[in-house]
Design a protein around this motif. Structure first.
Motif, short mmCIF file in Angstrom:
data_model
loop_
_atom_site.label_atom_id
_atom_site.label_comp_id
_atom_site.label_asym_id
_atom_site.label_seq_id
_atom_site.Cartn_x
_atom_site.Cartn_y
_atom_site.Cartn_z
N ARG A 124 0.87 -1.19 0.00
CA ARG A 124 0.00 0.00 0.00
C ARG A 124 0.90 1.23 0.00
NH1 ARG A 124 -4.65 -1.82 4.49
NH2 ARG A 124 -5.02 -3.86 3.53
N VAL A 141 -7.04 -15.29 7.35
CA VAL A 141 -7.89 -16.47 7.09
C VAL A 141 -9.18 -16.00 6.43
CG1 VAL A 141 -7.03 -17.62 9.18
CG2 VAL A 141 -9.28 -16.52 9.22
N GLU A 142 -9.78 -16.88 5.64
CA GLU A 142 -11.09 -16.63 5.07
C GLU A 142 -11.89 -17.93 5.17
OE1 GLU A 142 -11.39 -13.51 4.29
OE2 GLU A 142 -9.33 -12.93 3.84
N ARG A 267 -14.11 0.52 8.65
CA ARG A 267 -12.99 -0.22 8.09
C ARG A 267 -12.61 0.41 6.75
NH1 ARG A 267 -9.94 -3.22 9.62
NH2 ARG A 267 -10.22 -5.08 8.36
N TYR A 272 -17.41 -5.08 3.68
CA TYR A 272 -17.94 -5.65 4.92
C TYR A 272 -19.44 -5.52 5.07
CZ TYR A 272 -13.12 -6.14 6.34
OH TYR A 272 -11.80 -6.50 6.39
N GLY A 291 -4.90 -6.07 13.88
CA GLY A 291 -5.61 -7.03 13.03
C GLY A 291 -7.05 -6.59 12.87
N GLY A 312 -13.59 -13.36 7.53
CA GLY A 312 -12.16 -13.58 7.68
C GLY A 312 -11.48 -12.47 8.44
N PHE A 313 -10.17 -12.63 8.62
CA PHE A 313 -9.37 -11.56 9.23
C PHE A 313 -8.03 -11.42 8.52
CE2 PHE A 313 -7.98 -15.15 12.14
CZ PHE A 313 -6.63 -15.16 11.78
#
Ligand code: HAM
Length: 431
Positions: A124, A141-142, A267, A272, A291, A312-313
């Motif tokens: 980024r 993870v998703e 976010r 989301y 996170g 996910g995160f």
């Protein structure tokens, strides 16, 4: 740019290069791998399989998946035309790529949920500062294809477990719901109406028309004061979203995962819906998010797949490492090797090179002192390596067919038959 334009040629000396601005690198003693692997291990224990994603993808994937109005897409992407004149972008995040891969490989036509994890660099173009980098590292993870609040709670608990396994305690979990397609449009209108009645500056007013939710996240005290009575989405959730949110909280309570509600959470990514969360660490200053993640009910469809939801995160490994340092958690005390071989002379080196290879084959980590160094210097290297045992081989040992085995913890030294040293030392390292 040519080499001469750096000025190096004019001095006749090559200037050392430096890593690009805003890009951290990690040396062995930094403990990066231990932190990353602890986070990955928590996902492994919950059955998430590793997916290795491309480092760059079609720019359209992020424009469509992450959202054109987000800072990530509008200002921060590393996009370029490849030699075939296709616009590609270094991945700014992992979720869009995972969803693309799930659709492309038809993973959603097998058992659901599809549970995947990933780890690696993301890019980024942000203004670099402590904890904010242009190349950032995430473990993510998703879980795709099952709309169950218990799965949201699992995802959150896996992240929490990753942090805990490192010994972190100084963080909190912030949680909210961003609602769904049923309640969001009406809430958006309501919020826009409220914002239209406030004396906001032009830029903020403009933001209110494009993405009014983001205005709620304004950090300026004067704007915050104006927003004190703003309507909040959590108070206007559809029945489905409200029930989902309540169930997530109940599961988190059952799991003993503490959270605080933050109904003003915004976010940086547009996908989301419903559950949305962030882990915030108090020891990191401005870049406190270690996170974050949530549910994304429309993303599969937006990217051309079936109408399946996901959750996910993404955990920032760089910031998690900083959090460990802030809490005084010693990350890298791990020795590099178990055995350090010290040859005194050329013939001894020939033998020890073979002994070290045999030890490694037996699963024992071994290193050798190269370059014909003397005993003193080589023993210093042995200490620095963290090895438990040093194998010292001199001319007299060679004649006698023996080798000195020194226990670097106790200082005890004994002589062992050279032919049996691999077995003898392997046994001691394991014992
Ligand atoms: P994100 O909140 O943009 O979410 O990033 C996740 C984490 O990456 C942040 O909490 C932070 O720790 C770290 N991070 C982000 N930007 C930087 C930066 N410039 N420097 C250092 N660390 C940074 C996502 O990327 C989503 N894909 C997460 C997700 C997965 N949501 C659902 N599934």
């Amino acid at each position: 740019m040519t080499a001469t334009s750096t000025g190096a040629a004019s001095t006749g000396r090559t200037q050392p290069f430096a890593a690009p601005k805003g890009i951290p690198e990690y040396l062995p003693a930094d403990g990066f791998v231990r932190v990353r692997d602890a986070l990955v291990a928590a996902a492994d224990r919950a059955g998430y399989g590793h997916i290795e994603l491309p480092i760059f993808e079609d720019t359209g994937l992020y424009a469509r998946g992450v959202g054109e109005s987000t800072d990530v897409v509008s200002k921060e992407m590393y996009s370029f035309a490849d030699r075939g004149d296709r616009s590609v972008t270094l991945r700014p995040e992992g979720t869009a790529g995972v969803v693309r891969a799930v659709i492309e490989h038809g993973l959603d036509r097998q058992g659901l949920p599809v549970k995947l994890r990933y780890a690696g660099p993301f890019f980024r173009y942000e203004r670099p500062q402590a904890g904010r980098y242009r190349q950032l590292q995430q473990v993510g993870v998703e879980a795709i294809g099952v709309d169950d609040p218990a799965l949201d709670a699992e995802v959150i608990a896996v992240a929490d477990e990753g942090f805990r396994s490192l010994g972190l305690t100084g963080y909190r979990l912030e949680l909210t719901s961003l609602g769904d397609a049923e309640c969001r449009p009406a809430y958006r209108d309501r919020l826009q109406e409220f914002l239209a009645g406030l004396p906001l500056d032009d830029a903020t007013r403009h933001r209110a028309t494009i993405n009014p939710l983001r205005v709620l996240d304004d950090k300026r005290p004067e704007v915050r004061a104006l927003l004190a009575d703003a309507p909040l989405l959590v108070d206007h959730l559809s029945d489905t979203s409200a029930a989902h949110h309540a169930a997530v909280k109940r599961h988190l309570d059952d799991l003993g995962v503490a959270y605080v509600e933050n109904p003003r959470m915004v976010r940086g990514l547009d996908y989301y819906t419903k559950t949305t969360f962030e882990f915030v660490h108090d020891g990191l200053g401005a870049q406190s998010g270690i996170g974050g993640g949530g549910r994304y009910d429309g993303l599969m469809e937006i990217l051309g797949g079936q109408a399946l939801s996901g959750v996910g995160f993404g955990i920032g490994v760089d910031r998690t490492l900083l959090a460990c340092r802030a809490e005084g958690i010693a990350i890298d005390d791990a020795p590099r090797v178990d055995v350090f071989c010290v040859p005194l002379g050329d013939e001894a080196l020939d033998r020890l090179v073979v002994v070290a290879a045999a030890l490694r084959r037996a699963g024992v980590r071994a290193d050798v002192s190269y370059g014909g160094r003397g005993l003193k210097g080589a023993m210093k290297s042995a200490d620095r390596s963290g090895a438990r045992f040093a194998l010292v081989l001199g001319e007299r040992d060679l004649e006698a067919g023996t080798i000195g085995v020194k226990d670097l913890h106790s200082g005890d030294q004994e002589s062992v038959a050279l032919d049996t040293v691999v077995d003898a030392v392997t046994g001691r390292v394991r014992g």
